[in-house]
Motif scaffolding. Structure first.
Motif, PDB file in Angstrom:
ATOM      1  N   ASP A 117       0.865  -1.174   0.000  1.00 12.80           N
ATOM      2  CA  ASP A 117       0.000   0.000   0.000  1.00 12.80           C
ATOM      3  C   ASP A 117       0.904   1.227   0.000  1.00 12.80           C
ATOM      4  O   ASP A 117       1.432   1.621   1.045  1.00 12.80           O
ATOM      5  CB  ASP A 117      -0.913  -0.023   1.232  1.00 12.80           C
ATOM      6  CG  ASP A 117      -1.840   1.189   1.321  1.00 12.80           C
ATOM      7  OD1 ASP A 117      -1.891   1.968   0.343  1.00 12.80           O
ATOM      8  OD2 ASP A 117      -2.503   1.357   2.359  1.00 12.80           O
ATOM      9  N   TYR A 148       1.846   5.259  -0.611  1.00 17.43           N
ATOM     10  CA  TYR A 148       1.154   6.510  -0.252  1.00 17.43           C
ATOM     11  C   TYR A 148       0.018   6.150   0.713  1.00 17.43           C
ATOM     12  O   TYR A 148      -1.122   6.581   0.559  1.00 17.43           O
ATOM     13  CB  TYR A 148       0.585   7.236  -1.482  1.00 17.43           C
ATOM     14  CG  TYR A 148       1.525   7.319  -2.658  1.00 17.43           C
ATOM     15  CD1 TYR A 148       2.482   8.323  -2.734  1.00 17.43           C
ATOM     16  CD2 TYR A 148       1.448   6.391  -3.705  1.00 17.43           C
ATOM     17  CE1 TYR A 148       3.352   8.390  -3.824  1.00 17.43           C
ATOM     18  CE2 TYR A 148       2.317   6.449  -4.784  1.00 17.43           C
ATOM     19  CZ  TYR A 148       3.260   7.449  -4.839  1.00 17.43           C
ATOM     20  OH  TYR A 148       4.116   7.518  -5.908  1.00 17.43           O
ATOM     21  N   CYS A 149       0.344   5.382   1.741  1.00 16.14           N
ATOM     22  CA  CYS A 149      -0.681   4.727   2.560  1.00 16.14           C
ATOM     23  C   CYS A 149      -1.351   5.628   3.585  1.00 16.14           C
ATOM     24  O   CYS A 149      -2.356   5.233   4.181  1.00 16.14           O
ATOM     25  CB  CYS A 149      -0.092   3.512   3.265  1.00 16.14           C
ATOM     26  SG  CYS A 149       1.118   3.908   4.562  1.00 16.14           S
ATOM     27  N   GLY A 150      -0.802   6.844   3.839  1.00 16.25           N
ATOM     28  CA  GLY A 150      -1.420   7.710   4.836  1.00 16.25           C
ATOM     29  C   GLY A 150      -1.466   7.044   6.195  1.00 16.25           C
ATOM     30  O   GLY A 150      -0.470   6.491   6.669  1.00 16.25           O
ATOM     31  N   GLY A 204       2.743  -1.002   4.207  1.00 16.71           N
ATOM     32  CA  GLY A 204       2.350   0.342   3.806  1.00 16.71           C
ATOM     33  C   GLY A 204       3.551   1.273   3.862  1.00 16.71           C
ATOM     34  O   GLY A 204       4.350   1.198   4.806  1.00 16.71           O
ATOM     35  N   GLU A 243       4.678   5.426   3.432  1.00 15.95           N
ATOM     36  CA  GLU A 243       4.155   6.797   3.408  1.00 15.95           C
ATOM     37  C   GLU A 243       5.282   7.765   3.737  1.00 15.95           C
ATOM     38  O   GLU A 243       6.088   7.506   4.628  1.00 15.95           O
ATOM     39  CB  GLU A 243       3.011   6.935   4.425  1.00 15.95           C
ATOM     40  CG  GLU A 243       2.591   8.334   4.772  1.00 15.95           C
ATOM     41  CD  GLU A 243       2.070   9.115   3.579  1.00 15.95           C
ATOM     42  OE1 GLU A 243       2.447  10.293   3.444  1.00 15.95           O
ATOM     43  OE2 GLU A 243       1.292   8.546   2.789  1.00 15.95           O
ATOM     44  N   SER A 286       5.030  10.798   5.002  1.00 10.98           N
ATOM     45  CA  SER A 286       4.792  11.501   6.263  1.00 10.98           C
ATOM     46  C   SER A 286       5.091  10.600   7.454  1.00 10.98           C
ATOM     47  O   SER A 286       4.391   9.607   7.696  1.00 10.98           O
ATOM     48  CB  SER A 286       3.336  11.984   6.342  1.00 10.98           C
ATOM     49  OG  SER A 286       3.022  12.425   7.644  1.00 10.98           O
ATOM     50  N   ALA A 307       2.140  10.320   9.871  1.00 11.41           N
ATOM     51  CA  ALA A 307       1.099   9.377   9.473  1.00 11.41           C
ATOM     52  C   ALA A 307       1.516   7.943   9.792  1.00 11.41           C
ATOM     53  O   ALA A 307       0.700   7.131  10.249  1.00 11.41           O
ATOM     54  CB  ALA A 307       0.805   9.520   7.987  1.00 11.41           C
ATOM     55  N   VAL A 308       2.777   7.617   9.566  1.00 12.66           N
ATOM     56  CA  VAL A 308       3.265   6.269   9.826  1.00 12.66           C
ATOM     57  C   VAL A 308       3.236   5.951  11.316  1.00 12.66           C
ATOM     58  O   VAL A 308       2.875   4.845  11.732  1.00 12.66           O
ATOM     59  CB  VAL A 308       4.691   6.095   9.248  1.00 12.66           C
ATOM     60  CG1 VAL A 308       5.320   4.793   9.727  1.00 12.66           C
ATOM     61  CG2 VAL A 308       4.646   6.134   7.727  1.00 12.66           C
ATOM     62  N   PHE A 341       4.131  -0.701   8.665  1.00 19.84           N
ATOM     63  CA  PHE A 341       4.143   0.627   8.051  1.00 19.84           C
ATOM     64  C   PHE A 341       5.534   1.248   8.150  1.00 19.84           C
ATOM     65  O   PHE A 341       6.159   1.242   9.215  1.00 19.84           O
ATOM     66  CB  PHE A 341       3.110   1.525   8.723  1.00 19.84           C
ATOM     67  CG  PHE A 341       1.707   1.037   8.525  1.00 19.84           C
ATOM     68  CD1 PHE A 341       1.044   1.242   7.320  1.00 19.84           C
ATOM     69  CD2 PHE A 341       1.047   0.346   9.530  1.00 19.84           C
ATOM     70  CE1 PHE A 341      -0.238   0.769   7.128  1.00 19.84           C
ATOM     71  CE2 PHE A 341      -0.242  -0.124   9.348  1.00 19.84           C
ATOM     72  CZ  PHE A 341      -0.892   0.079   8.134  1.00 19.84           C
ATOM     73  N   ALA A 374       8.133   4.664   6.963  1.00 15.22           N
ATOM     74  CA  ALA A 374       8.213   6.047   6.518  1.00 15.22           C
ATOM     75  C   ALA A 374       9.285   6.174   5.452  1.00 15.22           C
ATOM     76  O   ALA A 374      10.425   5.743   5.656  1.00 15.22           O
ATOM     77  CB  ALA A 374       8.519   6.975   7.689  1.00 15.22           C
ATOM     78  N   ALA A 388       7.780   6.461  -1.374  1.00 16.47           N
ATOM     79  CA  ALA A 388       7.189   5.205  -1.837  1.00 16.47           C
ATOM     80  C   ALA A 388       7.877   4.682  -3.093  1.00 16.47           C
ATOM     81  O   ALA A 388       8.158   3.479  -3.206  1.00 16.47           O
ATOM     82  CB  ALA A 388       5.690   5.401  -2.097  1.00 16.47           C
TER      83      ALA A 388
END
Length: 363
Positions: A238, A240-242, A259, A261, A263, A266-267, A276, A278, A281
């Motif tokens: 995933d 750009y998973c936000g 995932g 991301e 940010s 966000a991670v 997840f 950081a 991507a």
């Protein structure tokens, strides 16, 4: 011929025209969006669009503050002046109810609204996010740190007036048309707002991104998960998973889901490694020795850029692309050399021309 009267007095009185399509009946808005989507992006199957509630759907408000300490306006700026929009019909009811206490808070704390023409003052805006339970994250966007102490000393009063779970200050020192700056200072409550959608556990930090229409987001994630289940992939990326909505919706014990991301905030909210990560991507994907059974991308409006060429040259067979800009999605799909087997429009932004679309692509 006079313009139709809408439920919004600000629109009728020509004080706010942010909802450019408000005078158009909603069913016509939706059919026009569907027709435009089918024109821009060719798909073997277009499913019926998912309609939103017409009002009360926005879970986030960027409230521009103007006027004076004793008589502030909370809304937008038109012709350099503040236009109060405390009765805007788009907002979640918890955000609407918060406008009165926030107005009083500005006066109690002696906050000085920022003047755009004069470039003076401190308080530029208040960003308020409501979660599905009606709890709030409140962020005060300031020019300098000068009024942080008085904000901090009055937040206890504010928390008694509204269901505030997270309170912070964001610093935006320059005179620029940006919603917020890089520096966030936590002042009250937890550091994350619980944005969970039923069993889907999601957390949002102040500088993180979450879709602005909670109920449509719920359906979007559930639909993506159902489409993924049809092919039952063992591995999913995933990108750009936000905050991890797609990844968590698709995660099963038998799957390896990752995932990525940019940010870091966000991670952290998503739960961090190993699920997840950081980072950029595109760069991360190029560094891997294998590719997933299913690639999920939810890029910004500009699309996935040169990553489309990487996908074209890889052995990836299936992509689930969530797009808020069908023009860039169609361009990316052409570069990738993929075909849209199925697509569906999710009306995340009623009364505007904006759309969110989920596209199931294969090589």
């Amino acid at each position: 011929m006079s313009e139709p009267v809408t439920p919004c007095r600000y629109f009728n009185e020509d004080r706010c025209r942010s909802c450019t399509l408000l005078a158009t009946p909603y069913d016509i808005q939706l059919s026009n969006k569907q027709a435009r989507a089918e024109e821009v992006l060719s798909a073997s199957e277009w499913l019926p669009p998912v309609a939103s509630a017409e009002f009360g759907f926005r879970n986030k408000a960027k409230i521009i503050v103007a006027g004076t300490t004793d008589e502030p306006t909370l809304g937008i700026i038109t012709n350099g002046m503040g236009q109060d929009l405390r009765d805007c019909l788009l907002y979640d009811s918890a955000i609407t109810r918060a406008h009165g206490p926030l107005t009083e808070f500005i006066t109690r704390a002696g906050l000085i609204p920022y003047s755009i023409p004069d470039r003076t003052g401190e308080l530029k805006s208040i960003i308020v996010t409501a979660n599905p339970a009606g709890q709030l994250m409140v962020r005060f966007v300031l020019r300098t740190k000068d009024q942080i102490p008085t904000i901090a000393s009055n937040l206890g009063w504010l928390a008694n007036e509204i269901p505030m779970e997270v309170g912070s200050v964001n610093l935006l020192p320059t005179h620029v048309a940006l919603p917020e700056g890089e520096t966030e200072i936590h002042l009250f409550g937890d550091e994350v707002l619980d944005m969970s959608l039923g069993p889907l556990e999601l957390k949002l930090r102040p500088q993180g991104f979450f879709q602005t229409n909670t109920e449509i987001t719920r359906v979007l994630y559930a639909t993506a998960a159902a489409w993924a289940d049809e092919i039952d992939p063992t591995s999913i990326w995933d990108l750009y998973c936000g905050v991890g909505g797609f990844a968590k919706a698709m995660a099963l014990s038998s799957r390896i889901v990752t995932g990525v991301e940019l940010s870091e905030q966000a991670v952290i909210a998503a739960g961090g490694p190993p699920m997840f990560l950081a980072g950029d991507a595109g760069q991360w994907a190029r560094e891997q020795d294998i590719v997933p059974d299913l690639l999920v991308v939810n890029p910004p409006r500009r699309g996935i850029g040169d990553m489309a060429e990487w996908i074209r040259d890889s052995t990836i067979e299936t992509v689930l692309y969530s797009s808020c800009n069908l023009e860039s999605a169609a361009r990316d799909m052409e570069i990738m050399g993929f075909t849209a087997q199925r697509a569906q429009l999710f009306d995340m932004f009623p009364h505007t021309t904006h759309v969110e679309c989920l596209i199931f692509m294969t090589r």
